[in-house]
Design a protein around this motif. Structure first.
Motif, mmCIF file in Angstrom:
data_model
loop_
_atom_site.group_PDB
_atom_site.id
_atom_site.type_symbol
_atom_site.label_atom_id
_atom_site.label_comp_id
_atom_site.label_asym_id
_atom_site.label_seq_id
_atom_site.Cartn_x
_atom_site.Cartn_y
_atom_site.Cartn_z
ATOM 1 N N GLU A 154 55.418 7.313 -64.254
ATOM 2 C CA GLU A 154 56.955 6.892 -63.802
ATOM 3 C C GLU A 154 57.513 8.051 -62.835
ATOM 4 O OE1 GLU A 154 59.450 6.445 -66.954
ATOM 5 O OE2 GLU A 154 58.509 4.929 -67.904
ATOM 6 N N VAL A 155 57.124 9.139 -63.284
ATOM 7 C CA VAL A 155 57.566 10.140 -62.232
ATOM 8 C C VAL A 155 56.837 10.254 -60.722
ATOM 9 C CG1 VAL A 155 58.033 12.651 -61.689
ATOM 10 C CG2 VAL A 155 58.557 11.719 -64.167
ATOM 11 N N ALA A 156 55.458 10.295 -61.031
ATOM 12 C CA ALA A 156 54.573 10.288 -59.799
ATOM 13 C C ALA A 156 54.834 9.118 -59.332
ATOM 14 C CB ALA A 156 53.164 10.321 -60.501
ATOM 15 N N ILE A 210 57.625 9.423 -56.930
ATOM 16 C CA ILE A 210 57.540 10.516 -55.833
ATOM 17 C C ILE A 210 56.386 9.953 -54.818
ATOM 18 C CG2 ILE A 210 56.651 12.853 -55.203
ATOM 19 C CD1 ILE A 210 57.793 13.463 -57.928
ATOM 20 N N PHE A 211 55.497 9.434 -55.045
ATOM 21 C CA PHE A 211 54.340 8.765 -54.216
ATOM 22 C C PHE A 211 55.050 7.630 -53.383
ATOM 23 C CE2 PHE A 211 50.523 10.059 -57.270
ATOM 24 C CZ PHE A 211 50.083 11.031 -56.346
ATOM 25 N N GLY A 212 55.772 6.856 -53.728
ATOM 26 C CA GLY A 212 56.471 5.735 -53.229
ATOM 27 C C GLY A 212 57.171 6.190 -52.352
ATOM 28 N N ASN A 213 58.022 7.282 -52.581
ATOM 29 C CA ASN A 213 59.149 7.650 -51.557
ATOM 30 C C ASN A 213 58.606 8.834 -50.579
ATOM 31 O OD1 ASN A 213 61.837 6.543 -52.319
ATOM 32 N ND2 ASN A 213 61.499 7.460 -54.333
ATOM 33 N N GLU A 214 57.506 9.554 -50.934
ATOM 34 C CA GLU A 214 57.297 10.590 -50.008
ATOM 35 C C GLU A 214 55.897 10.232 -49.194
ATOM 36 O OE1 GLU A 214 58.942 13.126 -49.122
ATOM 37 O OE2 GLU A 214 60.672 12.714 -50.733
ATOM 38 N N ALA A 225 54.792 17.678 -61.575
ATOM 39 C CA ALA A 225 54.724 18.286 -62.695
ATOM 40 C C ALA A 225 56.070 18.932 -63.211
ATOM 41 C CB ALA A 225 53.733 19.554 -62.667
ATOM 42 N N GLU A 226 56.503 19.612 -62.104
ATOM 43 C CA GLU A 226 58.060 20.168 -62.550
ATOM 44 C C GLU A 226 59.211 18.912 -62.751
ATOM 45 O OE1 GLU A 226 58.876 22.287 -58.817
ATOM 46 O OE2 GLU A 226 57.861 23.850 -59.470
ATOM 47 N N ARG A 227 59.003 17.885 -62.026
ATOM 48 C CA ARG A 227 60.110 16.728 -62.245
ATOM 49 C C ARG A 227 59.697 16.100 -63.638
ATOM 50 N NH1 ARG A 227 63.510 16.084 -58.394
ATOM 51 N NH2 ARG A 227 62.936 16.792 -56.062
ATOM 52 N N ALA A 228 58.450 16.299 -64.002
ATOM 53 C CA ALA A 228 58.293 15.478 -65.406
ATOM 54 C C ALA A 228 58.253 16.509 -66.527
ATOM 55 C CB ALA A 228 56.518 15.032 -65.315
ATOM 56 N N GLY A 229 58.565 17.794 -66.229
ATOM 57 C CA GLY A 229 58.885 18.720 -67.243
ATOM 58 C C GLY A 229 57.762 19.306 -67.917
ATOM 59 N N ILE A 230 56.421 19.215 -67.233
ATOM 60 C CA ILE A 230 55.171 19.425 -67.962
ATOM 61 C C ILE A 230 54.350 20.492 -66.872
ATOM 62 C CG2 ILE A 230 54.856 17.198 -68.947
ATOM 63 C CD1 ILE A 230 53.019 16.505 -66.677
ATOM 64 N N SER A 231 53.339 20.861 -67.288
ATOM 65 C CA SER A 231 52.534 21.909 -66.677
ATOM 66 C C SER A 231 51.629 20.963 -65.626
ATOM 67 C CB SER A 231 51.715 22.861 -67.519
ATOM 68 O OG SER A 231 50.659 22.066 -68.014
ATOM 69 N N ALA A 280 45.820 6.036 -60.973
ATOM 70 C CA ALA A 280 46.407 5.329 -62.076
ATOM 71 C C ALA A 280 47.841 4.799 -61.731
ATOM 72 C CB ALA A 280 46.676 6.398 -63.178
ATOM 73 N N CYS A 281 48.639 5.267 -60.929
ATOM 74 C CA CYS A 281 50.022 4.822 -60.465
ATOM 75 C C CYS A 281 49.709 3.422 -59.741
ATOM 76 C CB CYS A 281 50.736 5.732 -59.508
ATOM 77 S SG CYS A 281 51.381 7.189 -60.085
ATOM 78 N N LEU A 282 48.644 3.427 -59.093
ATOM 79 C CA LEU A 282 48.334 1.934 -58.179
ATOM 80 C C LEU A 282 48.079 0.968 -59.384
ATOM 81 C CD1 LEU A 282 46.110 3.004 -55.514
ATOM 82 C CD2 LEU A 282 48.264 1.765 -55.112
ATOM 83 N N ASP A 283 47.224 1.240 -60.291
ATOM 84 C CA ASP A 283 46.742 0.405 -61.290
ATOM 85 C C ASP A 283 48.038 -0.012 -62.049
ATOM 86 O OD1 ASP A 283 44.283 0.528 -60.673
ATOM 87 O OD2 ASP A 283 43.773 1.815 -62.279
ATOM 88 N N ARG A 284 48.940 0.755 -62.241
ATOM 89 C CA ARG A 284 50.193 0.547 -63.096
ATOM 90 C C ARG A 284 51.235 -0.593 -62.181
ATOM 91 N NH1 ARG A 284 55.121 3.092 -62.477
ATOM 92 N NH2 ARG A 284 56.756 2.575 -64.537
ATOM 93 N N ALA A 285 51.161 -0.204 -61.056
ATOM 94 C CA ALA A 285 52.215 -0.858 -60.147
ATOM 95 C C ALA A 285 51.401 -2.493 -59.925
ATOM 96 C CB ALA A 285 52.115 -0.243 -58.697
#
Length: 207
Positions: free
Chosen positions: A25-27, A30-34, A45-51, A68-73
């Protein structure tokens, strides 16, 4: 301004599927906007709160995450268009229902549409193959709907149908891009606007 709130740090004990969904969801936003090229995995990672290593652990690479983002979309968008195509709407009504369905499912995440048409994404390899798969899937459904619409008007010329399909896809892409630039517009507002615009262009009486 990012609409995805940063997750709380620390993901120990979070089920894998839940954590993976959160990362996608986070990625995706970001991919879609940037765009692919401008997206930094550290930022994801920072926006998802993970490493950052955790993302590589799940997806292997930046390309793997984008794939993976493409497959989800693709599942979200193409499945909805196919659902509408299996319905009883024909002609311009089918086109309007398709737009309505897309606005509804994409209202919280219109940037998903951009993943299919990102000029900075890899032009070869698995990502390019996935983009081609989903855009062709969408284009095929658009071609079927346009052919039906043109047939109702007595026009079965394949070149005319091809040109009209390109025009329709261009309209949809433009609407999605405009929507991203006007995030305060709801799905219902977008749909009503499309009805007015298409009515003006085509003389459709639906209000």
């Amino acid at each position: 301004m990012w609409s995805v709130a940063r997750a709380k740090a620390g993901t120990k004990g979070v089920p894998r599927l839940e954590r993976e969904s959160q990362m996608l969801e986070v990625a995706s936003e970001i991919f879609g906007n940037e765009g692919y090229a401008a997206t930094n995995i550290q930022v994801v990672a920072e926006r998802a709160g993970i490493s950052k290593p955790l993302i590589y652990n799940y997806f292997g690479s930046k390309e793997g995450l984008f794939l993976a983002c493409l497959d989800r979309a693709g599942t979200i968008v193409a499945d909805e268009i196919e659902r509408i195509a299996r319905g009883d709407a024909v002609g311009i009504e089918r086109g309007l229902r398709t737009l309505e369905g897309m606005f509804t499912i994409l209202e919280p995440q219109p940037y998903l549409w951009k993943l299919f048409y990102d000029p900075t994404a890899p032009s070869t390899g698995a990502v390019a193959d996935a983009i081609d798969h989903y855009t062709q899937r969408i284009a095929k459904l658009a071609d079927e709907g346009v052919a039906e619409l043109m047939g109702l008007a007595g026009n079965t010329d394949p070149v005319d149908i091809s040109a009209m399909t390109a025009l329709w896809l261009g309209i949809v892409d433009s609407l999605m891009n405009w929507w991203m630039e006007h995030p305060d517009e709801s799905a219902d507002a977008m749909m009503q606007r499309c009805v007015r615009l298409l009515s003006a262009l085509l003389g459709d009486s639906r209000q």
